[in-house]
Design an enzyme around this catalytic site. Structure first.
Site, mmCIF file in Angstrom:
data_model
loop_
_atom_site.group_PDB
_atom_site.id
_atom_site.type_symbol
_atom_site.label_atom_id
_atom_site.label_comp_id
_atom_site.label_asym_id
_atom_site.label_seq_id
_atom_site.Cartn_x
_atom_site.Cartn_y
_atom_site.Cartn_z
ATOM 1 N N ASN A 100 -11.394 -0.378 10.168
ATOM 2 C CA ASN A 100 -10.845 1.082 10.198
ATOM 3 C C ASN A 100 -9.373 1.314 10.269
ATOM 4 O OD1 ASN A 100 -11.072 1.292 12.764
ATOM 5 N ND2 ASN A 100 -12.453 3.057 12.760
ATOM 6 N N HIS A 124 -2.855 3.946 13.052
ATOM 7 C CA HIS A 124 -4.343 3.687 13.890
ATOM 8 C C HIS A 124 -4.368 2.189 14.238
ATOM 9 C CE1 HIS A 124 -8.973 3.778 13.553
ATOM 10 N NE2 HIS A 124 -8.456 3.671 14.774
ATOM 11 N N HIS A 165 -12.511 11.879 16.759
ATOM 12 C CA HIS A 165 -11.227 11.150 16.587
ATOM 13 C C HIS A 165 -11.214 10.631 15.139
ATOM 14 C CE1 HIS A 165 -13.927 7.540 15.547
ATOM 15 N NE2 HIS A 165 -12.968 6.793 15.973
ATOM 16 N N HIS A 222 -8.187 6.472 21.993
ATOM 17 C CA HIS A 222 -9.484 6.758 21.887
ATOM 18 C C HIS A 222 -10.593 6.109 22.194
ATOM 19 C CE1 HIS A 222 -8.755 6.008 17.246
ATOM 20 N NE2 HIS A 222 -9.435 4.971 17.810
ATOM 21 N N ASN A 223 -10.250 4.710 22.631
ATOM 22 C CA ASN A 223 -11.136 3.769 23.267
ATOM 23 C C ASN A 223 -10.493 3.313 24.645
ATOM 24 O OD1 ASN A 223 -12.593 3.794 20.832
ATOM 25 N ND2 ASN A 223 -11.937 1.578 20.672
ATOM 26 N N ALA A 227 -13.151 11.275 10.829
ATOM 27 C CA ALA A 227 -14.362 11.710 10.088
ATOM 28 C C ALA A 227 -15.633 11.073 10.653
ATOM 29 C CB ALA A 227 -14.092 11.659 8.548
ATOM 30 N N GLY A 228 -15.694 9.750 10.980
ATOM 31 C CA GLY A 228 -17.083 9.330 11.659
ATOM 32 C C GLY A 228 -17.453 8.719 10.221
#
Length: 559
Positions: A241, A272, A471, A371-372, A473-474
């Site tokens: 992603n 990202h 973080h 975010h991780n 849309a998932g």
DNA sequence: ATGTGC
């Protein structure tokens, strides 16, 4: 009598394992010439590369196999034998310790209302919260979706324990937003195609290891180089992603502009990416299926955290270098970015230019979040201090926070390790100040919402959402399902270009067939629903949005 | 997500 099939694994690193077929003719007597013990040791030497196997334990129970009776009663199909070079059994003692710290009733908060949530991810969230030691609070963000074992879009706060598998292998993965000097007229509508054409030379290694090491060094001389094996991927986006996207700020209304300087119509670059192979090597080095948790203060916990922090710095430097490479294509007139292009050659002073490039890049950076990651913060969060300039409406303190009490400068404070797996923090990790904006990207080509975290009494100053937000849309569909169903749905169509009538569409660079479908917008939840859920939970406001114009995934440079 | 792990 049939043969017996057992598994042997290294006692010290149980992810290293191999099957052994034991013929019925092998002897249970450890002293015999054709003993099972001898066969097991020989396999351990060849398959597990253990030079001197000396002791054998049974997995789970930890019983050592010594006498012929021990061997006779334990060798059966599917048993796991842990082979040791002399050291004590490492598996079960941990599991026993684990029990006293497990909180079968620890609180699980789900912040999804409109966004769809698969039941498997709820099971993963709840089971994890109630079985791993030390977990005091778990949060499912509205982008929650199932992972292999642990959920994504999840936050786990634990006391006294660190659980590396909860954050996974891409340690330090996150998003950074950079301003560009492009005007929207240069990227709007059909212009996106021209801009997409300029994005070249972005695949593969960036310059030499000497350059990369210099890029990984800060001005105080600290460096986070992981060695050439991993550093060679520095400056590359990666797969899955990960992406870099050129966006136009369509709407923005910040209630407290902290001098961020973002304006409507600005053209921004959202990157990202993470720590590529490096973070995965750290996870692998420290954990196995049977070793997932480290007690605070243990040598393993400290050593892991040190490598974790390094991977986070590496990932951040990676996003910056990706931005530099993109800026070299997008703003060719700016000499600060020339270094980003592999076509620009320098004699021997090129490395000296790195400091300048980094210095000029930082003011362009609006925000950069992990975010991780796992981070130690004071718990529970308390009401933040007011800003120096008191706001006119003091009841709106949730919007006008100066600094959060998250650092441990008040000694008796309790604290937790916040584990984020696909969850953005609500504050700047180094200053502990609340973020005034952070991106909530939709899937490829769909809007990126601009979020502002809210701190209020109603959410116990960030306890409710574990100081975190969604973080992205998932995923709404697994990769496998997206590939099979969407490749059918869009058969014969080019979904990487806007249809000729669509002046609002996005130009996508993705020369990998599977990713085209796995990362298609249909495979993700609706970002508006995810954003609305955060608003309805009282944890964020949506202060604006960006339109994606060019989305870069991967390019086959051979074309 | 990944110089994946078989």
């Amino acid at each position: 009598m049939p043969a017996t099939r057992v598994t042997i694994a290294l006692n010290s690193k149980q992810s290293q394992k191999a099957p052994v077929i034991i013929p019925a003719s092998a002897s249970t007597d450890p002293a015999a010439a054709t003993s099972i013990r001898g066969l097991v040791f020989k396999t351990a030497q060849s398959k597990l590369r253990l030079k001197k196997p000396t002791r054998v334990y049974v997995g789970r129970t930890g019983q050592e196999l010594l006498t012929e009776e021990d061997w006779k009663s334990n060798i059966k199909d599917d048993v796991v034998l842990l082979i040791s070079a002399g050291e004590e059994y490492v598996g079960a003692k941990k599991e026993l310790d684990v029990h006293s710290d497990v909180n079968p009733t620890s609180f699980v908060e789900i912040l999804a209302f409109k966004a769809p949530v698969e039941s498997l991810s709820l099971t993963q969230l709840t089971t994890t919260a109630h079985t791993l030691p030390g977990i005091v609070h778990a949060v499912g963000q509205p982008d929650l979706h199932p992972g292999t074992k642990f959920p994504i879009g999840a936050v786990f706060a634990s006391k006294g324990w660190i659980h590396p598998p909860l954050i996974g292998g891409d340690i330090g993965c996150g998003m950074a937003w950079y301003k560009t000097t492009l005007s929207r007229s240069q990227v709007d509508g059909g212009k996106g195609k021209k801009v997409a054409e300029k994005l070249r030379g972005l695949e593969g290694a960036w310059r030499t290891q000497a350059y990369r090491e210099s890029w990984l060094q800060d001005d105080q001389g600290h460096n986070c180089s992981a060695g050439e094996q991993w550093d060679s991927a520095l400056g590359t986006i990666g797969a899955g992603n990960h992406f870099a996207e050129l966006q136009v700020v369509e709407e923005l209304s910040l209630t407290n502009d902290d001098g961020i300087g973002l304006r409507q119509d600005d053209v921004v670059l959202l990157v990202h990416s993470g720590s590529r192979g490096f973070g995965g090597s750290v996870l692998k080095k420290f954990t196995s299926d049977l070793r997932t948790s480290f007690e605070e203060g243990s040598p393993d916990a400290s050593a892991y955290m040190k490598e974790h922090d390094k991977a986070c710095e590496w990932a951040k430097a990676n996003r910056d270098l990706i931005a530099l490479r993109f800026l070299a294509c997008l703003e060719p007139g700016n000499v600060s970015w020339h270094l980003g292009s592999s076509d620009a050659h320098y004699d021997d002073d090129g490395i000296k230019m790195i400091a300048m490039a980094k210095k000029n890049l930082q003011p362009r950076k609006l925000v950069d979040i992990w975010h991780n990651n796992v981070e130690r913060v004071v718990w529970p969060p308390s009401a933040p201090s007011l800003p120096k300039k008191a706001p006119s409406n003091t009841s709106n303190v949730g919007r006008a926070v100066d600094k959060l009490t998250l650092s441990d400068d008040t000694p008796p404070a309790q604290y937790v390790y916040i584990h984020r797996k696909g969850a953005a923090p609500t504050y700047n990790a180094s200053t502990h100040r609340p973020l005034s904006l952070l991106p909530l990207p939709g899937s490829r080509g769909t809007p990126t919402l601009i979020l502002q975290p809210i701190f209020s009494e109603a959410t116990s100053w960030g306890l409710k959402n574990a100081l975190s937000l969604a973080h992205g849309a998932g995923r709404a569909m697994s990769r496998a399902k997206a590939l099979s169903s969407l490749s059918q749905k869009y058969k014969g169509q080019n979904i990487l270009e806007p249809r000729s009538s669509d002046i609002e569409g996005t130009w996508v660079i993705c020369d990998e067939r599977n990713l085209v479908f796995e990362e298609a917008p249909d495979a993700y939840k609706d970002v508006q629903a995810v954003g609305q859920d955060l608003v309805d939970a009282g944890v964020a406001s949506v202060v604006g949005w960006c339109r994606a114009r060019v989305s870069y995934k991967v390019r086959n440079e051979a074309h």
